[in-house]
Write a protein that holds these residues in place. Structure first.
Motif, PDB file in Angstrom:
ATOM      1  N   ALA A 177       1.075  -1.191   0.082  1.00  0.00           N
ATOM      2  CA  ALA A 177       0.074  -0.085  -0.076  1.00  0.00           C
ATOM      3  C   ALA A 177       0.770   1.332  -0.170  1.00  0.00           C
ATOM      4  O   ALA A 177       2.039   1.105   0.361  1.00  0.00           O
ATOM      5  CB  ALA A 177      -1.101  -0.018   1.341  1.00  0.00           C
ATOM      6  N   TYR A 178       0.260   2.398  -0.347  1.00  0.00           N
ATOM      7  CA  TYR A 178       1.099   3.647  -0.268  1.00  0.00           C
ATOM      8  C   TYR A 178       0.907   3.927   1.056  1.00  0.00           C
ATOM      9  O   TYR A 178      -0.124   3.998   1.616  1.00  0.00           O
ATOM     10  CB  TYR A 178       0.657   4.611  -1.340  1.00  0.00           C
ATOM     11  N   HIS A 212       3.427  10.047  -3.620  1.00  0.00           N
ATOM     12  CA  HIS A 212       3.937  11.485  -3.945  1.00  0.00           C
ATOM     13  C   HIS A 212       4.270  11.756  -5.141  1.00  0.00           C
ATOM     14  O   HIS A 212       5.028  12.476  -5.320  1.00  0.00           O
ATOM     15  CB  HIS A 212       4.679  12.333  -2.707  1.00  0.00           C
ATOM     16  N   ILE A 213       4.043  10.674  -6.120  1.00  0.00           N
ATOM     17  CA  ILE A 213       4.585  11.067  -7.417  1.00  0.00           C
ATOM     18  C   ILE A 213       3.374  10.374  -8.246  1.00  0.00           C
ATOM     19  O   ILE A 213       2.724   9.608  -8.100  1.00  0.00           O
ATOM     20  CB  ILE A 213       5.832  10.283  -7.591  1.00  0.00           C
ATOM     21  N   TYR A 214       3.547  10.995  -9.534  1.00  0.00           N
ATOM     22  CA  TYR A 214       2.487  10.510 -10.689  1.00  0.00           C
ATOM     23  C   TYR A 214       2.459   9.092 -10.984  1.00  0.00           C
ATOM     24  O   TYR A 214       1.274   8.445 -11.355  1.00  0.00           O
ATOM     25  CB  TYR A 214       2.610  11.399 -11.814  1.00  0.00           C
ATOM     26  N   LEU A 215       3.636   8.372 -10.513  1.00  0.00           N
ATOM     27  CA  LEU A 215       3.663   7.163 -10.967  1.00  0.00           C
ATOM     28  C   LEU A 215       3.030   6.224  -9.954  1.00  0.00           C
ATOM     29  O   LEU A 215       2.675   4.864 -10.054  1.00  0.00           O
ATOM     30  CB  LEU A 215       5.198   6.432 -10.907  1.00  0.00           C
ATOM     31  N   ALA A 216       2.585   6.867  -8.798  1.00  0.00           N
ATOM     32  CA  ALA A 216       2.010   5.974  -7.735  1.00  0.00           C
ATOM     33  C   ALA A 216       0.460   5.814  -7.726  1.00  0.00           C
ATOM     34  O   ALA A 216      -0.300   6.256  -7.131  1.00  0.00           O
ATOM     35  CB  ALA A 216       2.209   6.550  -6.236  1.00  0.00           C
ATOM     36  N   THR A 217       0.074   4.847  -8.809  1.00  0.00           N
ATOM     37  CA  THR A 217      -1.081   4.555  -8.929  1.00  0.00           C
ATOM     38  C   THR A 217      -1.416   3.197  -8.567  1.00  0.00           C
ATOM     39  O   THR A 217      -0.526   2.328  -8.098  1.00  0.00           O
ATOM     40  CB  THR A 217      -1.588   4.468 -10.391  1.00  0.00           C
ATOM     41  N   PRO A 218      -2.772   2.750  -8.268  1.00  0.00           N
ATOM     42  CA  PRO A 218      -3.233   1.499  -7.686  1.00  0.00           C
ATOM     43  C   PRO A 218      -2.541   0.217  -8.507  1.00  0.00           C
ATOM     44  O   PRO A 218      -2.025  -0.726  -7.701  1.00  0.00           O
ATOM     45  CB  PRO A 218      -4.831   1.610  -7.665  1.00  0.00           C
ATOM     46  N   ASP A 219      -2.624   0.266  -9.615  1.00  0.00           N
ATOM     47  CA  ASP A 219      -2.234  -0.730 -10.613  1.00  0.00           C
ATOM     48  C   ASP A 219      -0.628  -1.046 -10.297  1.00  0.00           C
ATOM     49  O   ASP A 219      -0.218  -2.221 -10.818  1.00  0.00           O
ATOM     50  CB  ASP A 219      -2.328  -0.334 -11.870  1.00  0.00           C
ATOM     51  N   LYS A 220       0.230  -0.212  -9.682  1.00  0.00           N
ATOM     52  CA  LYS A 220       1.462  -0.558  -9.268  1.00  0.00           C
ATOM     53  C   LYS A 220       1.976  -1.372  -8.268  1.00  0.00           C
ATOM     54  O   LYS A 220       2.864  -1.566  -7.808  1.00  0.00           O
ATOM     55  CB  LYS A 220       2.348   0.837  -9.448  1.00  0.00           C
ATOM     56  N   LEU A 221       0.922  -1.516  -7.383  1.00  0.00           N
ATOM     57  CA  LEU A 221       1.010  -2.326  -6.236  1.00  0.00           C
ATOM     58  C   LEU A 221       0.456  -3.866  -6.532  1.00  0.00           C
ATOM     59  O   LEU A 221      -0.307  -4.092  -7.031  1.00  0.00           O
ATOM     60  CB  LEU A 221       0.195  -1.796  -5.043  1.00  0.00           C
TER      61      LEU A 221
END
Length: 332
Positions: free
Chosen positions: A8-9, A50-59
């Motif tokens: 999770a972020y 805190h960056i545009y790359l941090a989207t749910p699909d990246k986890l």
């Protein structure tokens, strides 16, 4: 195998130690046992969301962008078992699983031989924080640096500050200047051979730059700090100077005097690795590995943590702002 994975972020505790399957090696790839890995401020930025790359699909995502290891299995003729290698590839720890694990199956293009005289920790420190790569690309691609120019890179203990100074020296800068937040850190930096370090507890960056340059200012500033220093950065430029903004460790908001941009004919460039073609990054790394091999670059280590202490290791880098790189030891 053990790995540090974000599920999770959130805060530092999202650097979770987990058990994962050892990766299988495909044709053309190489299986590397990681020994020492580096921590980059971007690892913290991504995990905190805190960056545009941090989207749910990246986890979930295995963290870590770089490291040093040894080949244990190879399906590529470029490498054999026992070879010691640098490991770095665009997207590691962000778009795809990264280096914070015991084993990684990597394309041969993600690897480069570690010089015999460089140990695993120094190799990992060389890559950690991407300071050498950021500084080199900022100077050569954006600022169009020319030998004899003066370079300012604030925050001497940081990857961008310290390593841009080293790269600028190797490229032929006539003067390199950095800053330190305390007298103790400024004195430590000078003892380590960094001649021009402005003690920000005693004078402003702009005053220090103008004092050191006899009022002429600097030709290039590579800024990994931003925040309150941005306005002073512009005021520290010589006419026609360039500021390359690489990071924002000092804050995202800045106040500037617009006349410092107009009257100095200043150029401001924003920096992100996504602006470069893969071949540019590969060529830059090759140049930097050459500088390392010849002894022109000196990786500096602040502290080494165990992989299981990843949460504290990242906190230490972000909050303590040490003098040098922060690493994690995976295996020996």
């Amino acid at each position: 195998m053990q790995a540090i994975q974000y599920q999770a972020y959130g805060d530092y505790q999202e650097n979770r130690l987990v058990e994962l399957e050892r990766p299988q090696v495909k044709d053309g790839d190489v299986l590397v046992q990681m020994r020492t890995v580096g921590i980059n401020p971007l690892d913290n930025t991504f995990r905190s969301g805190h960056i545009y790359l941090a989207t749910p699909d990246k986890l979930p995502r295995v963290g870590g962008q770089t490291g040093a290891g040894v080949v244990v299995e190879s399906r590529n003729p470029a490498y054999k078992a026992g070879d010691r290698v640098f490991v770095a590839w665009p997207g590691y720890g962000l778009a795809i699983d990264g280096t914070w694990r015991e084993y990684i199956a990597a394309p041969a293009a993600a690897l480069s031989p570690i010089p015999e005289q460089v140990n695993d920790d120094d190799a990992a420190a060389f890559l950690a924080g991407a300071g050498y790569l950021s500084g080199y690309l900022a100077l050569t691609e954006f600022a169009k640096f020319k030998p004899g120019q003066k370079v300012l890179a604030p925050a001497i203990g940081s990857a961008v500050g310290m390593e841009t100074v080293q790269v600028a020296r190797r490229l032929g800068a006539s003067m390199t200047i950095s800053t330190a937040s305390t007298t103790e850190k400024a004195e430590r930096a000078r003892a380590a051979g960094y001649e021009h370090v402005i003690d920000l507890s005693r004078e402003s960056m702009k005053d220090g730059v103008l004092r050191i340059t006899d009022g002429k200012g600097v030709d290039v500033m590579v800024d990994g700090v931003s925040g309150n220093l941005t306005g002073q950065a512009l005021g520290s430029l010589a006419f026609g100077g360039t500021v390359v903004v690489v990071g924002y460790a000092g804050g995202r908001k800045a106040e500037v005097d617009i006349t410092d941009i107009i009257w100095k004919g200043a150029t401001i460039r924003g920096f992100t690795f996504s602006m470069f073609k893969l071949e540019q990054i590969v060529a830059a790394r090759q140049a930097l590995w050459g500088y390392l091999n010849e002894g022109a670059l000196q990786p500096t280590i602040a502290k080494i943590f165990a992989l299981s202490d990843a949460a504290e290791a990242v906190r230490y880098l972000i909050e303590e702002r040490p003098f040098g790189r922060v690493l994690m030891q995976v295996a020996r």
